[in-house]
Motif scaffolding. Structure first.
Motif, PDB file in Angstrom:
ATOM      1  N   TRP A 179      20.099  -1.634  47.575  1.00  0.00           N
ATOM      2  CA  TRP A 179      20.895  -1.131  48.698  1.00  0.00           C
ATOM      3  C   TRP A 179      22.348  -1.569  48.586  1.00  0.00           C
ATOM      4  CZ3 TRP A 179      17.907   2.409  49.761  1.00  0.00           C
ATOM      5  CH2 TRP A 179      16.570   2.265  50.142  1.00  0.00           C
ATOM      6  N   ALA A 180      22.615  -2.710  47.948  1.00  0.00           N
ATOM      7  CA  ALA A 180      23.991  -3.184  47.811  1.00  0.00           C
ATOM      8  C   ALA A 180      24.848  -2.222  47.003  1.00  0.00           C
ATOM      9  CB  ALA A 180      23.995  -4.566  47.155  1.00  0.00           C
ATOM     10  N   PHE A 181      24.214  -1.479  46.092  1.00  0.00           N
ATOM     11  CA  PHE A 181      24.979  -0.611  45.183  1.00  0.00           C
ATOM     12  C   PHE A 181      24.500   0.836  45.253  1.00  0.00           C
ATOM     13  CE2 PHE A 181      24.904  -4.938  43.573  1.00  0.00           C
ATOM     14  CZ  PHE A 181      26.269  -5.202  43.571  1.00  0.00           C
ATOM     15  N   TYR A 182      23.979   1.219  46.401  1.00  0.00           N
ATOM     16  CA  TYR A 182      23.361   2.531  46.549  1.00  0.00           C
ATOM     17  C   TYR A 182      24.374   3.668  46.467  1.00  0.00           C
ATOM     18  CZ  TYR A 182      19.077   5.017  47.912  1.00  0.00           C
ATOM     19  OH  TYR A 182      17.938   5.799  47.935  1.00  0.00           O
ATOM     20  N   GLU A 183      25.662   3.363  46.653  1.00  0.00           N
ATOM     21  CA  GLU A 183      26.700   4.383  46.586  1.00  0.00           C
ATOM     22  C   GLU A 183      27.611   4.201  45.377  1.00  0.00           C
ATOM     23  OE1 GLU A 183      28.885   4.697  50.233  1.00  0.00           O
ATOM     24  OE2 GLU A 183      27.105   4.362  51.476  1.00  0.00           O
ATOM     25  N   ASP A 184      27.272   3.282  44.481  1.00  0.00           N
ATOM     26  CA  ASP A 184      28.173   2.893  43.400  1.00  0.00           C
ATOM     27  C   ASP A 184      27.700   3.459  42.053  1.00  0.00           C
ATOM     28  OD1 ASP A 184      29.843   1.668  41.568  1.00  0.00           O
ATOM     29  OD2 ASP A 184      29.731  -0.299  42.511  1.00  0.00           O
ATOM     30  N   PRO A 185      28.449   4.363  41.449  1.00  0.00           N
ATOM     31  CA  PRO A 185      28.039   4.951  40.166  1.00  0.00           C
ATOM     32  C   PRO A 185      28.267   4.014  38.978  1.00  0.00           C
ATOM     33  CG  PRO A 185      30.179   5.812  40.795  1.00  0.00           C
ATOM     34  CD  PRO A 185      29.710   4.959  41.955  1.00  0.00           C
ATOM     35  N   ASN A 186      28.891   2.873  39.220  1.00  0.00           N
ATOM     36  CA  ASN A 186      29.149   1.929  38.142  1.00  0.00           C
ATOM     37  C   ASN A 186      28.096   0.838  38.037  1.00  0.00           C
ATOM     38  OD1 ASN A 186      31.832   2.908  37.177  1.00  0.00           O
ATOM     39  ND2 ASN A 186      32.367   2.491  39.314  1.00  0.00           N
ATOM     40  N   VAL A 187      27.116   0.902  38.945  1.00  0.00           N
ATOM     41  CA  VAL A 187      26.000  -0.039  38.920  1.00  0.00           C
ATOM     42  C   VAL A 187      24.711   0.764  38.964  1.00  0.00           C
ATOM     43  CG1 VAL A 187      24.863  -1.968  40.061  1.00  0.00           C
ATOM     44  CG2 VAL A 187      27.362  -1.799  40.116  1.00  0.00           C
ATOM     45  N   CYS A 188      23.904   0.609  37.949  1.00  0.00           N
ATOM     46  CA  CYS A 188      22.629   1.321  37.864  1.00  0.00           C
ATOM     47  C   CYS A 188      21.509   0.315  38.074  1.00  0.00           C
ATOM     48  CB  CYS A 188      22.497   1.992  36.507  1.00  0.00           C
ATOM     49  SG  CYS A 188      21.032   3.023  36.311  1.00  0.00           S
ATOM     50  N   THR A 189      20.580   0.618  38.977  1.00  0.00           N
ATOM     51  CA  THR A 189      19.469  -0.295  39.254  1.00  0.00           C
ATOM     52  C   THR A 189      18.144   0.348  38.863  1.00  0.00           C
ATOM     53  OG1 THR A 189      19.234   0.475  41.555  1.00  0.00           O
ATOM     54  CG2 THR A 189      20.714  -1.384  41.162  1.00  0.00           C
ATOM     55  N   LEU A 190      17.306  -0.424  38.211  1.00  0.00           N
ATOM     56  CA  LEU A 190      15.953  -0.006  37.841  1.00  0.00           C
ATOM     57  C   LEU A 190      14.979  -1.072  38.325  1.00  0.00           C
ATOM     58  CD1 LEU A 190      13.678   1.482  36.304  1.00  0.00           C
ATOM     59  CD2 LEU A 190      14.423   0.252  34.241  1.00  0.00           C
ATOM     60  N   SER A 191      14.030  -0.682  39.147  1.00  0.00           N
ATOM     61  CA  SER A 191      13.027  -1.611  39.643  1.00  0.00           C
ATOM     62  C   SER A 191      11.634  -1.067  39.343  1.00  0.00           C
ATOM     63  CB  SER A 191      13.177  -1.827  41.154  1.00  0.00           C
ATOM     64  OG  SER A 191      12.205  -2.726  41.648  1.00  0.00           O
ATOM     65  N   ILE A 192      10.833  -1.883  38.661  1.00  0.00           N
ATOM     66  CA  ILE A 192       9.422  -1.571  38.398  1.00  0.00           C
ATOM     67  C   ILE A 192       8.604  -2.571  39.196  1.00  0.00           C
ATOM     68  CG2 ILE A 192       7.648  -1.365  36.621  1.00  0.00           C
ATOM     69  CD1 ILE A 192       9.989  -0.941  34.623  1.00  0.00           C
ATOM     70  N   HIS A 193       7.779  -2.098  40.116  1.00  0.00           N
ATOM     71  CA  HIS A 193       7.163  -2.995  41.090  1.00  0.00           C
ATOM     72  C   HIS A 193       5.861  -2.388  41.615  1.00  0.00           C
ATOM     73  CE1 HIS A 193      10.080  -0.216  42.934  1.00  0.00           C
ATOM     74  NE2 HIS A 193       9.090   0.003  43.801  1.00  0.00           N
ATOM     75  N   GLU A 194       5.069  -3.230  42.243  1.00  0.00           N
ATOM     76  CA  GLU A 194       3.863  -2.725  42.905  1.00  0.00           C
ATOM     77  C   GLU A 194       4.277  -1.837  44.071  1.00  0.00           C
ATOM     78  OE1 GLU A 194      -0.003  -4.286  45.444  1.00  0.00           O
ATOM     79  OE2 GLU A 194       0.970  -5.682  44.047  1.00  0.00           O
TER      80      GLU A 194
END
Length: 386
Positions: A179-194
Motif C-alpha cells: 500500500w505504501a507504493f500502490y501509486e508509484d511506478p518506480n517501485v514494483c512489489t511482488l508478494s507470494i503468500h497464503e
C-alpha cells in the motif's frame, strides 16, 4: 560466484521484545548468527552495526504524529486507550518499554544495509532484524511497529533515485509495503503468500494491481493452504523471473519470512527447507542479471524459532557469500549450546529429513495463545491504503 556482503547486527537490535510469551522474538536472529559463526561462514569483519534511524528518516514513510505516539507509549506516557488508534496495546502488537528506540534500530539496520550496498562497499547486505512488512503510515499491525522496508524504499527513491523491486515470500501478505507504493511506478512489489481467506492480514488478492501511475506494478500470488515445495517454487521462480524482466530493477529487496514451513504454528503452508535453499539462490541470480548484484535481504516472520528460522535465514547468507546454500551436518557445537534451551529437538542437518512433510498433522502445534494473537491481529487491522 563469490561476492562481498555485509551482515547487519548489534545487541541494540535485541531490544525489540514484546514479552516472553510473544511469538515474535529476536532470539531467531541470534540463533541464525551463531549458526553461521559455528559453520565458519560468518566472520566478525563482515558484521556492521545498525545505526538508529532518525525521526526524519522514519517520517519518509510514517506520520509524525504516529512516531510521537510510539515514543510516548514506550515511555508510559500515552493516555488511556490512545494506543488503539495507532494499533498498539493489542495482543499482537503490545506496548513495551523504549519501543521507539528498539524499532528505530531495526529500521536503521535496513538503512545501513542500503548505504553499504549503494555506496559500493558491498554487493549484498542482510538485515535479519528487518522485514516488518505490516507497519502502516500511522498504524502498527501484525507485530510490526515501523515498516523498515517502506522507509528504506522511500530513502532509496529520495537519495539514490533508483527503481526498486520488492519481493516478499513471507506466508503473510506484505500489505504495508504494497500500500505504501500502490501509486508509484518506480517501485514494483511482488508478494507470494497464503491466501487471505485463511490468514492474516486478509489481503493480497490477485486483483490488487496498483492504482493511477502505479497500476500494473503490484503483483500478488496467493497460494492455498497446505501448498508444498514444488508448487511454491514453481510460482516463485516463474513470477520472479518474469517480473524482473518486465520491471528491469536497479536494486532488489527481499523479505524472507520463514513461516511457509510445515512446522510453523501460525500458518497452514507445508513447505520444507528445500524452498529456503532456492528462494535466496534466485534472488542472488537475478540481482546479478539486472542490478549488478545490488541485493538487500531482510528477515520477517517465522515462528518455529529453533528448528526452522535459524537454518532458513542462515542459508540467505550462505548464498550471498558463496552463491550456494549449505548442505551436510549442522555444527555440533551449535547443537550442543542450544539444545538444552530449545523446547524441541534440533535438526542435525541443514535439510529436513528427505525434505518430506512430516506425517503428524502440523495443526496440532497451533496453541490457544497463538490463535488468540491471530484473532487480535485481524480485529485491529483495517485494510486501508495508508
Amino acid at each position: 560466484m563469490k561476492c562481498d556482503a555485509s551482515f547487519v547486527f548489534s545487541d541494540a537490535m535485541l531490544g525489540y521484545h514484546f514479552n516472553a510469551d510473544h511469538p515474535f522474538n529476536q532470539k531467531r536472529v541470534v540463533l541464525a548468527k551463531e549458526l553461521l559463526a559455528a559453520a565458519n561462514t560468518l566472520d566478525e569483519s563482515q558484521i556492521i552495526a545498525p545505526k538508529k534511524a532518525t525521526e526524519d528518516e522514519l517520517a519518509l514513510f510514517h506520520d509524525r504524529a504516529y512516531i510521537q505516539a510510539i515514543k510516548k507509549a514506550g515511555e508510559g506516557l500515552l493516555q488511556d486507550d490512545g494506543g488503539l488508534e495507532y494499533g498498539i496495546g493489542t495482543e499482537d502488537t503490545p506496548i513495551f518499554q523504549n519501543m521507539h528506540d528498539a524499532s528505530s534500530y531495526l529500521v536503521g539496520g535496513t538503512l545501513t544495509a542500503v548505504d553499504a550496498v549503494l555506496s559500493g562497499k558491498v554487493s549484498h547486505a542482510l538485515n535479519l532484524g528487518g522485514g516488518l512488512h505490516h507497519g502502516f503510515k500511522r498504524r502498527a499491525a501484525g507485530f510490526c511497529i515501523y515498516n523498515d522496508a517502506a522507509v528504506a524504499i522511500k530513502y532509496i527513491r529520495e537519495k539514490y533515485n533508483l527503481k526498486v523491486l520488492y519481493v516478499d515470500t513471507d506466508a503473510h501478505h506484505g500489505d504495508g509495503v504494497q500500500w505504501a507504493f500502490y501509486e508509484d511506478p518506480n517501485v514494483c512489489t511482488l508478494s507470494i503468500h497464503e491466501t487471505g481467506r485463511y490468514l492474516f492480514p486478509g489481503t493480497g488478492n490477485i486483483n490488487e494491481r496498483g492504482i493511477k501511475d502505479g497500476h500494473g506494478y503490484a503483483f500478488n500470488l496467493p497460494i492455498d493452504a497446505f501448498t508444498e515445495d514444488d508448487s511454491f517454487l514453481q510460482v516463485y521462480e516463474a513470477a520472479f523471473k518474469e517480473i524482473a524482466e518486465y520491471f528491469q530493477p536497479d536494486i532488489i529487496i527481499t523479505q524472507n519470512g520463514a513461516d511457509a514451513h510445515c512446522y510453523d504454528p501460525l500458518t497452514h503452508l507445508c513447505a520444507t527447507m528445500a524452498i529456503y535453499e532456492k528462494i535466496p539462490a534466485l534472488a542472488h541470480e537475478l540481482s546479478h542479471t539486472y542490478c549488478n548484484g545490488k541485493w538487500i535481504a531482510l528477515g520477517g516472520g517465522g515462528y518455529d524459532s529453533w528448528r526452522v528460522v535459524p537454518r532458513a535465514w542462515a542459508q540467505i547468507w550462505n548464498v550471498m557469500t558463496t552463491g550456494k546454500h549449505k548442505l551436510g551436518d549442522i555444527p555440533e557445537d551449535w547443537l550442543s549450546k542450544w539444545q538444552m534451551e530449545s523446547p524441541v529437538s534440533l535438526p542435525a542437518t541443514w535439510q529436513d529429513d528427505k525434505n518430506i512433510v512430516p506425517t503428524i498433522p502440523r495443526k496440532k502445534d497451533i496453541t490457544e495463545k497463538n490463535y488468540k494473537v491471530l484473532q487480535s491481529a485481524l480485529k485491529y487491522t483495517k485494510h486501508r491504503h495508508t
